[in-house]
Scaffold this motif. Structure first.
Motif, PDB file in Angstrom:
ATOM      1  N   VAL A   1       7.910  15.255  -2.337  1.00 18.79           N
ATOM      2  CA  VAL A   1       8.532  14.521  -1.121  1.00 18.79           C
ATOM      3  C   VAL A   1       7.948  14.600   0.208  1.00 18.79           C
ATOM      4  N   GLU A   2       7.495  16.203   0.450  1.00 19.58           N
ATOM      5  CA  GLU A   2       6.944  16.124   1.581  1.00 19.58           C
ATOM      6  C   GLU A   2       5.610  15.185   1.872  1.00 19.58           C
ATOM      7  N   THR A   3       4.585  15.274   0.855  1.00 17.73           N
ATOM      8  CA  THR A   3       3.882  14.344   1.122  1.00 17.73           C
ATOM      9  C   THR A   3       3.965  12.920   1.345  1.00 17.73           C
ATOM     10  N   VAL A   4       4.961  12.332   0.711  1.00 17.99           N
ATOM     11  CA  VAL A   4       5.193  10.893   0.479  1.00 17.99           C
ATOM     12  C   VAL A   4       6.026  10.955   2.107  1.00 17.99           C
TER      13      VAL A   4
ATOM     14  N   ASP B   1      12.579   2.836   7.169  1.00 14.62           N
ATOM     15  CA  ASP B   1      13.856   3.130   6.578  1.00 14.62           C
ATOM     16  C   ASP B   1      13.720   2.688   5.358  1.00 14.62           C
ATOM     17  N   ILE B   2      13.146   1.607   4.906  1.00 10.91           N
ATOM     18  CA  ILE B   2      13.112   1.024   3.596  1.00 10.91           C
ATOM     19  C   ILE B   2      12.512   1.926   2.731  1.00 10.91           C
ATOM     20  N   TYR B   3      11.206   2.621   3.007  1.00  4.25           N
ATOM     21  CA  TYR B   3      10.720   3.461   2.146  1.00  4.25           C
ATOM     22  C   TYR B   3      11.427   4.972   1.913  1.00  4.25           C
TER      23      TYR B   3
ATOM     24  N   ILE C   1       0.904  -1.219  -0.037  1.00  5.43           N
ATOM     25  CA  ILE C   1       0.021   0.012  -0.179  1.00  5.43           C
ATOM     26  C   ILE C   1       0.982   1.257   0.052  1.00  5.43           C
ATOM     27  N   THR C   2       1.904   1.404   0.766  1.00  5.43           N
ATOM     28  CA  THR C   2       3.088   2.288   0.771  1.00  5.43           C
ATOM     29  C   THR C   2       3.449   2.469  -0.793  1.00  5.43           C
ATOM     30  N   SER C   3       4.076   1.685  -1.349  1.00  2.01           N
ATOM     31  CA  SER C   3       4.385   1.818  -2.888  1.00  2.01           C
ATOM     32  C   SER C   3       3.237   2.245  -3.613  1.00  2.01           C
ATOM     33  N   PHE C   4       2.191   1.744  -3.528  1.00  2.24           N
ATOM     34  CA  PHE C   4       0.925   2.176  -4.202  1.00  2.24           C
ATOM     35  C   PHE C   4       0.893   3.804  -4.159  1.00  2.24           C
TER      36      PHE C   4
ATOM     37  N   GLU D   1      16.516   6.835  -3.554  1.00  2.00           N
ATOM     38  CA  GLU D   1      16.981   6.218  -4.664  1.00  2.00           C
ATOM     39  C   GLU D   1      16.469   6.567  -5.874  1.00  2.00           C
ATOM     40  N   GLU D   2      15.194   6.917  -5.520  1.00  2.73           N
ATOM     41  CA  GLU D   2      14.056   7.237  -6.563  1.00  2.73           C
ATOM     42  C   GLU D   2      14.723   8.654  -7.303  1.00  2.73           C
ATOM     43  N   PHE D   3      14.953   9.375  -6.401  1.00  2.00           N
ATOM     44  CA  PHE D   3      15.542  10.817  -6.815  1.00  2.00           C
ATOM     45  C   PHE D   3      17.069  10.810  -7.073  1.00  2.00           C
ATOM     46  N   PHE D   4      17.848   9.721  -6.683  1.00  2.00           N
ATOM     47  CA  PHE D   4      19.113   9.766  -7.076  1.00  2.00           C
ATOM     48  C   PHE D   4      19.194   9.202  -8.676  1.00  2.00           C
ATOM     49  N   TYR D   5      18.333   8.365  -9.131  1.00  2.00           N
ATOM     50  CA  TYR D   5      17.957   7.765 -10.494  1.00  2.00           C
ATOM     51  C   TYR D   5      17.550   8.836 -11.287  1.00  2.00           C
TER      52      TYR D   5
END
Length: 430
Positions: A390-393, A407-409, A366-369, A415-419
């Motif tokens: 970023v703030e909302t996530v 920590d995982i998310y 649900i978090t990834s969604f 990583e999302e913003f690094f890529y």
């Protein structure tokens, strides 16, 4: 003074019920060898110490010492005296208790003629669909939509004829109270003329059952230009939408066996998915998911897979449903469908195996969604959109109960913003 229920009747009720089914209405049980286990409903615990034996028809908690049979369980859990607990279990077993000295053991609503009338209507509509020229248009429509004859039989689909009073006349012949049938939603009175007509006309009929398989309402899909496209029975003494789920009479066993419910938005999705081997599928009835529906699912499993439509409305509904399940401590996964595609359409176009492999088995947390949903319509090259995203996530991530999960998310977000940054740099260099 409370009346005594005959011992042979009590024994009949016990023999007719499996204690696993009784306890599962309150506790999510998992099979472990010969027994079932779960979190004790009588005290707070994080590690299951509550066991139920189908062989012995007994329950026991090694933590608090609670134990007994199905009757004592209902007495303790619902805080009921013995007679009322037996009454409740008799209703679950569909056993009529004898009336003694003014004590009616069977609830008034269970004895309502509406149950019999709805069963009669279901048989009538199903006969018209499967065996008559009147139902041929509906029958051919269903076949063209990929609904098999077996599915029509399993879900007891039917056809309401394009006639104003055919069901009314049938109910009159069987001597049902017509005013009660109006109140029960099978018939309706037109205010302009006060005439009484069949509520459903020229529609494919979807019977709505309770968990025991008794018909309590209908959904009807228009075959022509008639509006609304989908028409449900009104709420009655035997039917409350917010407490009902389509397909629960068929899916309850598979949900418990698989320890997962697949939740769809509509009747057609449940039926189509059943053809793909998804026997643990259920659906709300065209309205937003309610807390009562979520609680029913939670009593039967602690795992749910949301498979809602791929359009904006479907994704918003998935977000709201996910929040309700999270509140009830249910593990939620979300199946991602292409934009503006529903499960029924996807299965008909791509087939069962692709649906299971690419949609159900590729579900996300649900978090990834939520992260994917919040990213929609955002221009991450724009500083304002990026900061808002970023703030909302982060607000969603900090709601997660575990530090490891958070920590995982957070790492996934980084990583999302690094890529994303690497992609922008590559584009500029090119």
């Amino acid at each position: 003074m409370a009346q005594r229920i005959p011992e042979q009747v009590i024994n009949e009720i016990r023999d007719s019920l499996d204690i696993v089914d009784v306890v599962s209405d309150y506790v999510s049980l998992k099979k472990q060898g010969k027994h079932y286990s779960g979190l004790c409903p009588f005290h707070n615990e994080k590690t299951p110490s509550f066991t139920v034996s189908s062989d012995k028809q007994l329950y026991h908690c090694f933590g608090c010492g609670a134990g007994g049979n199905a009757i004592t369980f209902v007495m303790e859990k619902d805080n009921l005296p013995f007679v009322e607990a037996v009454e409740k279990l008799a209703g679950k077993a569909n056993i009529a208790l004898p009336e003694q000295s003014g004590t009616a053991y069977q609830k008034e609503e269970d004895a309502s003629p509406l149950w019999e009338a709805h069963e009669l209507a279901a048989r009538y509509y199903h006969h018209l669909l499967m065996n008559t020229e009147q139902g041929k248009e509906a029958y051919d429509y269903l076949l063209n939509r990929g609904v098999t004859v077996e599915q029509m039989e399993t879900f007891r689909l039917g056809y309401a004829p394009n006639q104003p009073r055919m069901l009314k006349e049938l109910l009159e012949k069987r001597e049902f109270d017509i005013e009660e049938m109006v109140d029960g939603g099978l018939l309706f009175r037109r205010e302009s003329s006060w005439d009484i007509y069949d509520r459903f006309r020229h529609r494919i009929m979807f019977p709505i059952h309770n968990a025991k398989g008794k018909v309590k309402a209908f959904g009807g899909r228009s075959l022509g230009e008639q509006e609304p496209k989908y028409l449900n029975s009104p709420e009655t003494s035997i039917f409350l939408k917010h407490e009902s789920l389509y397909g629960i009479h068929l899916a309850r066993g598979p949900i418990r066996k698989k320890n997962q419910a697949v939740l769809f938005e509509g009747y057609a999705d449940v039926i189509a998915a059943s053809g793909a081997g998804v026997t643990n599928g259920i659906a709300a009835l065209g309205t937003a998911l309610s807390e009562r529906q979520v609680q029913w699912i939670r009593r039967n499993t602690d795992q749910v897979l949301l498979c809602y439509d791929g359009d904006e409305a479907g994704q918003k509904a998935a977000w709201k449903a996910g929040a309700l399940f999270e509140k009830e401590k249910v593990n939620v996964q979300v199946a991602l469908l292409p934009d503006k595609v529903d499960p029924d359409d996807y299965i008909r176009k791509h087939g069962s195996e692709k649906f299971k492999k690419d949609i159900l088995n590729s579900s996300v947390s649900i978090t990834s969604f939520k992260m994917k949903y919040l990213r929609k319509n955002k221009n991450l090259n724009n500083e304002g959109d990026k900061l808002a995203y970023v703030e909302t996530v982060i607000k969603e991530i900090v709601k997660l109960p575990g530090a490891v999960e958070q920590d995982i998310y957070l790492r996934q977000l980084a990583e999302e913003f690094f890529y994303h940054l690497m992609h922008l740099t590559k584009r500029k260099n090119d």
